[in-house]
Design a protein around this motif. Sequence first.
Motif, mmCIF file in Angstrom:
data_model
loop_
_atom_site.group_PDB
_atom_site.id
_atom_site.type_symbol
_atom_site.label_atom_id
_atom_site.label_comp_id
_atom_site.label_asym_id
_atom_site.label_seq_id
_atom_site.Cartn_x
_atom_site.Cartn_y
_atom_site.Cartn_z
ATOM 1 N N ARG A 213 124.613 5.886 -8.205
ATOM 2 C CA ARG A 213 124.139 4.570 -8.631
ATOM 3 C C ARG A 213 123.346 3.885 -7.524
ATOM 4 O O ARG A 213 122.345 3.210 -7.796
ATOM 5 C CB ARG A 213 125.318 3.708 -9.074
ATOM 6 C CG ARG A 213 125.938 4.179 -10.385
ATOM 7 C CD ARG A 213 127.127 3.322 -10.806
ATOM 8 N NE ARG A 213 127.626 3.734 -12.121
ATOM 9 C CZ ARG A 213 128.657 3.161 -12.747
ATOM 10 N NH1 ARG A 213 129.309 2.149 -12.156
ATOM 11 N NH2 ARG A 213 129.045 3.593 -13.934
ATOM 12 N N ARG A 214 123.767 4.040 -6.272
ATOM 13 C CA ARG A 214 123.015 3.435 -5.158
ATOM 14 C C ARG A 214 121.615 4.052 -5.071
ATOM 15 O O ARG A 214 120.620 3.338 -4.954
ATOM 16 C CB ARG A 214 123.782 3.644 -3.851
ATOM 17 C CG ARG A 214 123.043 3.215 -2.583
ATOM 18 C CD ARG A 214 122.913 1.698 -2.452
ATOM 19 N NE ARG A 214 124.194 1.062 -2.284
ATOM 20 C CZ ARG A 214 124.788 0.856 -1.102
ATOM 21 N NH1 ARG A 214 124.194 1.260 0.019
ATOM 22 N NH2 ARG A 214 125.951 0.232 -1.041
ATOM 23 N N VAL A 215 121.539 5.385 -5.133
ATOM 24 C CA VAL A 215 120.237 6.060 -5.075
ATOM 25 C C VAL A 215 119.372 5.654 -6.264
ATOM 26 O O VAL A 215 118.181 5.352 -6.126
ATOM 27 C CB VAL A 215 120.433 7.591 -5.041
ATOM 28 C CG1 VAL A 215 119.103 8.311 -5.207
ATOM 29 C CG2 VAL A 215 121.100 8.009 -3.734
ATOM 30 N N ARG A 216 119.963 5.649 -7.446
ATOM 31 C CA ARG A 216 119.224 5.287 -8.669
ATOM 32 C C ARG A 216 118.635 3.890 -8.567
ATOM 33 O O ARG A 216 117.470 3.666 -8.912
ATOM 34 C CB ARG A 216 120.189 5.359 -9.862
ATOM 35 C CG ARG A 216 119.590 4.997 -11.207
ATOM 36 C CD ARG A 216 120.693 4.759 -12.224
ATOM 37 N NE ARG A 216 121.480 3.580 -11.891
ATOM 38 C CZ ARG A 216 122.658 3.280 -12.445
ATOM 39 N NH1 ARG A 216 123.209 4.118 -13.320
ATOM 40 N NH2 ARG A 216 123.306 2.177 -12.097
ATOM 41 N N ASP A 217 119.416 2.952 -8.083
ATOM 42 C CA ASP A 217 118.974 1.560 -8.060
ATOM 43 C C ASP A 217 118.001 1.263 -6.926
ATOM 44 O O ASP A 217 117.145 0.376 -7.045
ATOM 45 C CB ASP A 217 120.192 0.628 -7.943
ATOM 46 C CG ASP A 217 121.097 0.703 -9.175
ATOM 47 O OD1 ASP A 217 120.618 1.172 -10.226
ATOM 48 O OD2 ASP A 217 122.273 0.311 -9.060
ATOM 49 N N GLU A 218 118.110 2.009 -5.823
ATOM 50 C CA GLU A 218 117.267 1.696 -4.668
ATOM 51 C C GLU A 218 115.968 2.499 -4.628
ATOM 52 O O GLU A 218 114.928 1.968 -4.220
ATOM 53 C CB GLU A 218 118.063 1.926 -3.374
ATOM 54 C CG GLU A 218 119.184 0.912 -3.172
ATOM 55 C CD GLU A 218 119.824 1.046 -1.811
ATOM 56 O OE1 GLU A 218 119.521 2.043 -1.096
ATOM 57 O OE2 GLU A 218 120.629 0.174 -1.446
ATOM 58 N N SER A 219 116.011 3.751 -5.006
ATOM 59 C CA SER A 219 114.802 4.580 -4.879
ATOM 60 C C SER A 219 114.479 5.385 -6.125
ATOM 61 O O SER A 219 113.521 6.154 -6.135
ATOM 62 C CB SER A 219 114.958 5.539 -3.688
ATOM 63 O OG SER A 219 116.109 6.350 -3.840
ATOM 64 N N ALA A 256 123.742 8.185 0.869
ATOM 65 C CA ALA A 256 124.392 7.168 0.047
ATOM 66 C C ALA A 256 125.891 7.408 -0.066
ATOM 67 O O ALA A 256 126.667 6.451 -0.200
ATOM 68 C CB ALA A 256 123.760 7.131 -1.344
ATOM 69 N N THR A 259 126.989 5.721 3.343
ATOM 70 C CA THR A 259 126.822 4.262 3.438
ATOM 71 C C THR A 259 127.458 3.528 2.266
ATOM 72 O O THR A 259 128.276 2.621 2.458
ATOM 73 C CB THR A 259 125.331 3.909 3.524
ATOM 74 O OG1 THR A 259 124.641 4.440 2.382
ATOM 75 C CG2 THR A 259 124.711 4.485 4.780
ATOM 76 N N ALA A 260 127.098 3.919 1.033
ATOM 77 C CA ALA A 260 127.660 3.241 -0.135
ATOM 78 C C ALA A 260 129.148 3.537 -0.259
ATOM 79 O O ALA A 260 129.929 2.681 -0.699
ATOM 80 C CB ALA A 260 126.923 3.670 -1.398
ATOM 81 N N ASP A 263 130.994 1.356 2.183
ATOM 82 C CA ASP A 263 130.915 -0.018 1.666
ATOM 83 C C ASP A 263 131.878 -0.236 0.510
ATOM 84 O O ASP A 263 132.408 -1.342 0.328
ATOM 85 C CB ASP A 263 129.492 -0.342 1.201
ATOM 86 C CG ASP A 263 128.502 -0.442 2.352
ATOM 87 O OD1 ASP A 263 128.958 -0.538 3.509
ATOM 88 O OD2 ASP A 263 127.281 -0.412 2.086
#
Length: 475
Positions: A213-219, A256, A259-260, A263
């Motif tokens: 989800r982090r990768v999808r939303d950011e890049s 991700a 880092t994600a 987090d």
Amino acid sequence: MTTPNGVVESVVNVGTDLLADAVAEQAVPVTRVDWRPPMEHTEADLAIVAADPLRRSANERALDAMLKVTATLVDVVPASEALDLQPGQFLHAGPPITWDRASGPLRGALMGGAALEGLVDDPEKAAALFEAGTSVSLEPCHHRSAVGPMAGVVTPSMWMFVLEDPATGRRTYCSLNEGLGKVLRYGAYAPDVLHRLRWLGNVLGPLLQTAVRRVRDESGPVDVTGILTQMLQMGDEAHNRNRAGTLMLLRDLSPAMVTAGIDAGFSRSDVAESLRFIGGNDHFFLNLAMPACKLALDAARGVEGSTMVVAMARNGTDFGIQVAGTGDEWFTGPAQLADGLFLGEYGPDDANPDIGDSAITETAGIGGFAMATAPAIVRFVGGSVPDALATTRRMHEITLGENPRWSVPVLEFQGVPSGIDVTKVCRTGILPQINTGMAGRIAGVGQVGAGLVTPPAEIFPEALARLAQLTRSRA
């Protein structure tokens, strides 16, 4: 061919090699044409389907629809959410089957799945549950837009990759890969197998969800089709060899995951163990290649008049195919034993007939159809490097076209053979080549080897007969 003076310059030989061998022994160049008669009793149906005015354009549309699809990784969620799978509902690989006909590895995987879901406290007690059949149900993965390797058992708590075609929003699904050896998909259900599955559900699945989800939303989402394109250039064929694909996926997700993941409250040891597990599991990407292929092939379903195969799947007892022009109907025959290499002291008597949805890769033109991209695969499934090259060339004889996105470097970057044509299989007698793993025939054993296999020949004339019947009904 002869010169004006009547000198023979070359000979074209069709069929048996007896004449060709005799001519070659006299130092005359020979072009050998591998011709075979049609499969027995298919001549009339072949003539009917060949005359169908819809066939050519229908096959062009089906192939084009398949080739246009791109697959992206957009999420990782439990099967209960992705597939609306309820307690007591089990998915499995291959065409429909009941418990009484289920093979050993499928039974073992279902028994382990029942214990994973808490329906029984001991996998051995699950057999009675499935025999009664009152509180459980079995359904093919394919019927819910999913695919499963080997036994393909999916339960509500298992986490699923979610792939999407950005142009249409259509989605397909597949569980996370457990690794090789004694794993649930090969029918094993020992305590360590269940322990690993619980870790996949409690740690790896949620961590991957956070990273994806982090990768999808950011890049933007991970381009699975793009990875497939690259890995075929790097020595993978995306069925029994996925090493490059797995490492590229790890490249895209690992930052991700760190880092994600931190987090989101995952411990450093959880992140490290997850990275170590994926990096040490060369087959991890297979569970993305499979739904990517299904996503592409599902785009060709329901094209009236098309003779293109859109699914090949096995449940360990039956081998089934579905065709674009015949809806959701399955054409089935007995699953075959693979010919290959065995682990340790295992031998042919220990192996179950072919099992799994993973032949969706060959249906899409990779796996066994792309063996020429991965000559090293012969060390895992048997055969030789010339065999691998010859297999890819031979598969072009039974397909509708090529996939320019997925090319074979050693064959001058020719696209992989794509779109298995029922009529070409029946006309030539050439069967699709599949790279496969081998599960032990007894529930609980796990993997016993890997090798090469083909579908039972009779299912293609059965599909052809149905196509001919539909053609006549439209006339």
